[in-house]
Design a protein around this motif. Structure first.
Motif, PDB file in Angstrom:
ATOM      1  N   UNK A  78       8.670 -15.711   3.727  1.00 56.45           N
ATOM      2  CA  UNK A  78       7.749 -15.322   4.780  1.00 56.45           C
ATOM      3  C   UNK A  78       6.542 -14.595   4.200  1.00 56.45           C
ATOM      4  N   UNK A  79       5.381 -14.832   4.781  1.00 51.29           N
ATOM      5  CA  UNK A  79       4.154 -14.181   4.326  1.00 51.29           C
ATOM      6  C   UNK A  79       4.115 -12.748   4.843  1.00 51.29           C
ATOM      7  N   UNK A  80       3.836 -11.814   3.948  1.00 54.95           N
ATOM      8  CA  UNK A  80       3.702 -10.409   4.329  1.00 54.95           C
ATOM      9  C   UNK A  80       2.279  -9.934   4.061  1.00 54.95           C
ATOM     10  N   UNK A  81       1.858  -8.932   4.769  1.00 58.67           N
ATOM     11  CA  UNK A  81       0.517  -8.367   4.595  1.00 58.67           C
ATOM     12  C   UNK A  81       0.638  -7.069   3.817  1.00 58.67           C
ATOM     13  N   UNK A  82       0.076  -7.002   2.612  1.00 61.25           N
ATOM     14  CA  UNK A  82       0.209  -5.780   1.814  1.00 61.25           C
ATOM     15  C   UNK A  82      -0.551  -4.616   2.436  1.00 61.25           C
ATOM     16  N   UNK A  83      -0.024  -3.426   2.231  1.00 58.38           N
ATOM     17  CA  UNK A  83      -0.697  -2.217   2.705  1.00 58.38           C
ATOM     18  C   UNK A  83      -1.433  -1.503   1.575  1.00 58.38           C
ATOM     19  N   UNK A  84      -1.004  -1.745   0.322  1.00 57.48           N
ATOM     20  CA  UNK A  84      -1.665  -1.121  -0.832  1.00 57.48           C
ATOM     21  C   UNK A  84      -2.908  -1.918  -1.208  1.00 57.48           C
ATOM     22  N   UNK A  85      -3.951  -1.218  -1.571  1.00 63.00           N
ATOM     23  CA  UNK A  85      -5.181  -1.886  -1.998  1.00 63.00           C
ATOM     24  C   UNK A  85      -4.955  -2.582  -3.330  1.00 63.00           C
ATOM     25  N   UNK A  86      -5.528  -3.786  -3.462  1.00 70.47           N
ATOM     26  CA  UNK A  86      -5.410  -4.533  -4.708  1.00 70.47           C
ATOM     27  C   UNK A  86      -6.319  -3.882  -5.744  1.00 70.47           C
ATOM     28  N   UNK A  87      -5.715  -3.233  -6.749  1.00 69.02           N
ATOM     29  CA  UNK A  87      -6.476  -2.409  -7.682  1.00 69.02           C
ATOM     30  C   UNK A  87      -5.889  -2.571  -9.076  1.00 69.02           C
ATOM     31  N   UNK A  88      -6.749  -2.881 -10.049  1.00 63.77           N
ATOM     32  CA  UNK A  88      -6.278  -3.052 -11.428  1.00 63.77           C
ATOM     33  C   UNK A  88      -5.970  -1.724 -12.108  1.00 63.77           C
ATOM     34  N   UNK A  89      -6.422  -0.609 -11.516  1.00 65.69           N
ATOM     35  CA  UNK A  89      -6.155   0.712 -12.087  1.00 65.69           C
ATOM     36  C   UNK A  89      -5.796   1.670 -10.945  1.00 65.69           C
ATOM     37  N   UNK A  90      -4.664   1.430 -10.294  1.00 67.85           N
ATOM     38  CA  UNK A  90      -4.347   2.204  -9.096  1.00 67.85           C
ATOM     39  C   UNK A  90      -4.025   3.659  -9.401  1.00 67.85           C
ATOM     40  N   UNK A  91      -4.366   4.501  -8.481  1.00 65.50           N
ATOM     41  CA  UNK A  91      -4.028   5.915  -8.565  1.00 65.50           C
ATOM     42  C   UNK A  91      -2.544   6.093  -8.231  1.00 65.50           C
ATOM     43  N   UNK A  92      -1.960   7.176  -8.712  1.00 68.57           N
ATOM     44  CA  UNK A  92      -0.545   7.449  -8.421  1.00 68.57           C
ATOM     45  C   UNK A  92      -0.265   7.497  -6.924  1.00 68.57           C
ATOM     46  N   UNK A  93      -1.252   7.882  -6.144  1.00 67.32           N
ATOM     47  CA  UNK A  93      -1.045   7.996  -4.700  1.00 67.32           C
ATOM     48  C   UNK A  93      -0.761   6.643  -4.051  1.00 67.32           C
ATOM     49  N   UNK A  94      -1.112   5.543  -4.730  1.00 63.74           N
ATOM     50  CA  UNK A  94      -0.870   4.211  -4.177  1.00 63.74           C
ATOM     51  C   UNK A  94       0.550   3.734  -4.405  1.00 63.74           C
ATOM     52  N   UNK A  95       1.302   4.422  -5.247  1.00 59.26           N
ATOM     53  CA  UNK A  95       2.615   3.920  -5.653  1.00 59.26           C
ATOM     54  C   UNK A  95       3.592   3.755  -4.480  1.00 59.26           C
ATOM     55  N   UNK A  96       3.718   4.725  -3.561  1.00 60.33           N
ATOM     56  CA  UNK A  96       4.655   4.524  -2.440  1.00 60.33           C
ATOM     57  C   UNK A  96       4.344   3.272  -1.627  1.00 60.33           C
ATOM     58  N   UNK A  97       3.070   2.966  -1.431  1.00 60.39           N
ATOM     59  CA  UNK A  97       2.708   1.757  -0.681  1.00 60.39           C
ATOM     60  C   UNK A  97       3.068   0.500  -1.459  1.00 60.39           C
ATOM     61  N   UNK A  98       2.876   0.522  -2.783  1.00 62.85           N
ATOM     62  CA  UNK A  98       3.261  -0.623  -3.611  1.00 62.85           C
ATOM     63  C   UNK A  98       4.762  -0.879  -3.530  1.00 62.85           C
ATOM     64  N   UNK A  99       5.538   0.185  -3.558  1.00 62.49           N
ATOM     65  CA  UNK A  99       6.987   0.049  -3.444  1.00 62.49           C
ATOM     66  C   UNK A  99       7.365  -0.536  -2.090  1.00 62.49           C
ATOM     67  N   UNK A 100       6.769  -0.014  -1.031  1.00 62.94           N
ATOM     68  CA  UNK A 100       7.071  -0.500   0.319  1.00 62.94           C
ATOM     69  C   UNK A 100       6.676  -1.965   0.471  1.00 62.94           C
ATOM     70  N   UNK A 101       5.518  -2.351  -0.086  1.00 63.32           N
ATOM     71  CA  UNK A 101       5.076  -3.747  -0.004  1.00 63.32           C
ATOM     72  C   UNK A 101       6.040  -4.679  -0.726  1.00 63.32           C
ATOM     73  N   UNK A 102       6.513  -4.246  -1.880  1.00 63.40           N
ATOM     74  CA  UNK A 102       7.432  -5.072  -2.662  1.00 63.40           C
ATOM     75  C   UNK A 102       8.765  -5.223  -1.954  1.00 63.40           C
ATOM     76  N   UNK A 103       9.245  -4.134  -1.383  1.00 58.22           N
ATOM     77  CA  UNK A 103      10.500  -4.180  -0.628  1.00 58.22           C
ATOM     78  C   UNK A 103      10.363  -5.127   0.567  1.00 58.22           C
TER      79      UNK A 103
END
Length: 529
Positions: free
Chosen positions: A165-190
Motif C-alpha cells: 500500500x502507498x503511504x504518505x511520508x511525514x518526514x521531509x526528504x532531506x539528504x542531511x536531516x537534523x536529529x529532530x527528524x528521526x522520530x518521523x522517519x521511524x514512524x514513516x518506516x513503521x
C-alpha cells in the motif's frame, strides 16, 4: 566494512529428509527452533516421518515433471512464453502453488549446448527485464549456442507480484536531516511495513534468495535439462551463487555481472553503497583539483570538496532553479559515478560557487536533477521490501540514529544517509520461509565475476569477495562506474571474454583481468600536474 554475515550451513531434515534430498538436491534451512516434544510425540513423529517424506517426494516430483504450454509471447514474436507452477513454500511442496512467468528464445543451431537462464534487477528482481531478459542477448553469439531463458522472479511482474500500500511520508526528504527528524522517519518506516503487511499476501515471506533459487531449479527441470547455465546481473548474482550452493551438480557455466558481496548482509550492502559513492566523489575531486585552471574549485581533492560543501551550504539557504541541497547531493553522487560526465559535474559546482545567480547556472542545475517518480494509485510494487528482509536487521533504533549522524557528515553525496536510516525490515512482520545459506562452491565449474571499479550500487570489493569465495575469475572494469556491463555498455574487452567463456568454457588465465572503462573527459590538466 559493513555487517558480517554469520557462516551458515544447510541443515538436513533428519532421517526423513534423506529421501527428499534425492529429489530436491538439498534440504531446506529451518527458520524456527522446534518446541520440546514428549517421548510419545517423538515416537509418533518418527513413525509419520517416512510417510511425510514420501508425500513430499511425490509432490516435488510432480512439480519437476510438469508439462507447460508454450505460446508466442505478446511482446516479441520470436519468443515463447509459459507459466510454470511452483510451490508457494518448498517446506510444503504439496500445498499451495503459484505461477512463474517464463520465456525462452530457442536456437535453431545444431551446436546447441543447453539453456542459459538470465535475469537482472533487484532486490528480488524488482525493476528487471524479467521475461524480456533474452532480448538483451538476442543479437549476441550466445544465441547460436543456447536457448535463452528469462523469467519474472516470484513477487514481480507476471509471477504472483507482491504489492504494498502507498503511504504518505511525514518526514521531509532531506539528504542531511537534523536529529529532530528521526522520530518521523521511524514512524514513516513503521507505517510503510504495516502497509506492505496488509497487501503483500502470502508470497511476501517466500521472496528470498534460496526460494528463488529453488524456483530456478524447477525451471531447469521443466525444460528437461540436466544442468543450468546462468548469467546474472546485480542482485541476481547472489541468487545465482545461492543456486550453485544448493545445487552444485546442476550448475554448469556461470557469469555474475556486478555482484553482491557474500560477506555482508542486506544492511551492510546498503551501507556499502554510501562508501562506493564517496570513493567516486573523492576520485572526481582529485581529477578536478588537477584542473583548477579550468574549473576554479581548488588545486587538490580536499579543496575541491570544500568548494562542493560551499555550494551545498548555499543551496541549503536558497535553491537555484529546482535544485536544493538534497537535489545537489544526489546529483554529485550520480555524476561522480559516470566518468564521462566528470566535466559536467565540475562545471555545475563551479557555476554554483562562482555564478549562482546566472541564468545558465539555473539551467545547469535543473538539468542535473535526478528523476524522482511518485507512485500512482493505492498500490506499488513491494518486492524490494520483502527480499531485503531475508536477513535480520537491527531493531534498536539507536543503531540507526548513530549511523545517520555519521553518514550525513561523511557520506552526504548520492543520498548516502538513506543507506543508514531505518528500513522496513527493522519492523518485519513476517518470518522468511528460508534463510540465505553460506555461499560456497562445492564442485561446480569455475566461472566469471564481472565488476566495474566504481560501481556505486554494488561496491567493487563485493565482486572481488564473490570471486574469491567461489574460486571464479574476476574481470575488473577499471576506472568505471557502471552497473551491469556485459552486452549492455559496449565494452568490447568484457564482451569478448564473457562470450568466449560461455561458448567454450575456457577461462582467462589470470585470476583477474582488467578491462579499460569509459574514458574520462578530455580536459587538459594544469601544467605541472
Amino acid at each position: 566494512m559493513g555487517i558480517r554475515r554469520e557462516r551458515r550451513g544447510t541443515t538436513g531434515a533428519a532421517v526423513a529428509g534423506a529421501s527428499v534430498l534425492a529429489v530436491f538436491g538439498t534440504a531446506l534451512t529451518p527458520v524456527h527452533a522446534q518446541p520440546q516434544q514428549t517421548a510419545r510425540q517423538q515416537a509418533a513423529a518418527q513413525q509419520a516421518a517416512p510417510h511425510q517424506a514420501a508425500a513430499q517426494q511425490s509432490a516435488l516430483r510432480s512439480v519437476h515433471r510438469q508439462r507447460v504450454r508454450w505460446e508466442r509471447c505478446d511482446f516479441d514474436a520470436r519468443m515463447e512464453c509459459a507459466t510454470v507452477r511452483v510451490p508457494l513454500d518448498y517446506r510444503e511442496p504439496g500445498g499451495e502453488r503459484i505461477g512463474l512467468a517464463v520465456s525462452r528464445l530457442r536456437t535453431a543451431s545444431p551446436l546447441r549446448r543447453g539453456v542459459l537462464l538470465s535475469f537482472n534487477g533487484g532486490p528480488g528482481g524488482d525493476g528487471g527485464l524479467g521475461v524480456k531478459s533474452p532480448q538483451r542477448l538476442a543479437d549476441t553469439p550466445l544465441r547460436a549456442a543456447y536457448d535463452l531463458v528469462g523469467f519474472d522472479p516470484r513477487g514481480t511482474g507476471g509471477s504472483a507480484p507482491v504489492m504494498c500500500g502507498v503511504t504518505v511520508p511525514t518526514a521531509e526528504f532531506d539528504s542531511r536531516p537534523d536529529d529532530s527528524a528521526f522520530p518521523a522517519l521511524v514512524a514513516d518506516t513503521r507505517a510503510k511495513e504495516a502497509a506492505c503487511a496488509r497487501t503483500g499476501g502470502a508470497v511476501r515471506r517466500t521472496l528470498n534468495s534460496a526460494t528463488v533459487a529453488r524456483d530456478m531449479d524447477v525451471i531447469r527441470a521443466v525444460l528437461r535439462e540436466r544442468k543450468l547455465n546462468f548469467l546474472g546481473y546485480g542482485d541476481a548474482t547472489y541468487t545465482g551463487a545461492v543456486y550453485g550452493t544448493l545445487f552444485p551438480r546442476r550448475m554448469d557455466r556461470s557469469v555474475l555481472d556486478s555482484s553482491r558481496n557474500p560477506e555482508v548482509d542486506w544492511r551492510g550492502q546498503y551501507k556499502s553503497q554510501a562508501y562506493a559513492i564517496r570513493d567516486n566523489v573523492d576520485a572526481w575531486a582529485a581529477w578536478t583539483g588537477r584542473r583548477d585552471g579550468h574549473f576554479g574549485l581548488g588545486t587538490s581533492g580536499r579543496r575541491v570538496i570544500a568548494s562542493v560543501e560551499r555550494a551545498a551550504d548555499s543551496l541549503a539557504e536558497t535553491s537555484v532553479g529546482y535544485m536544493d541541497r538534497t537535489g545537489f547531493d544526489a546529483a554529485v553522487g550520480a555524476l561522480a559515478a559516470d566518468r564521462t560526465r566528470w566535466d559536467d559535474l565540475g562545471d555545475l559546482v563551479s557555476a554554483l560557487v562562482h555564478r549562482p545567480s546566472d541564468p545558465d547556472t539555473e539551467r545547469r542545475a535543473n538539468a542535473a536533477l535526478q528523476p524522482w517518480e511518485e507512485p500512482e494509485g493505492e498500490l506499488r510494487p513491494g518486492a524490494v521490501e520483502a527480499a531485503t528482509c531475508e536477513d535480520d536487521w537491527p531493531t534498536d533504533m539507536a543503531v540507526y540514529r548513530e549511523d545517520m549522524r555519521r553518514f550525513k557528515e561523511k557520506y552526504p553525496y548520492g543520498l548516502g544517509v538513506l543507506r543508514a536510516q531505518p528500513w522496513v525490515c527493522a519492523f518485519r512482520s513476517f518470518t522468511p520461509s528460508e534463510r540465505p545459506p553460506y555461499i560456497r562452491n562445492s564442485g561446480y565449474p569455475k566461472g566469471l565475476v564481472v565488476h566495474a571499479e566504481g560501481n556505486p550500487v554494488l561496491r567493487h570489493a563485493g565482486g572481488r569477495a564473490m570471486a574469491e569465495r567461489l574460486g571464479h575469475r574476476l574481470v575488473t572494469v577499471a576506472d568505471d562506474g557502471s552497473n551491469d556491463v556485459y552486452a549492455v555498455r559496449g565494452n568490447r574487452c568484457v564482451d569478448a571474454r564473457v562470450t568466449s567463456y560461455l561458448l567454450t568454457g575456457v577461462l582467462p588465465r589470470r585470476a583477474e583481468t582488467v578491462c579499460a572503462g569509459a574514458p574520462r573527459p578530455d580536459v587538459p590538466a594544469d601544467r605541472g600536474r
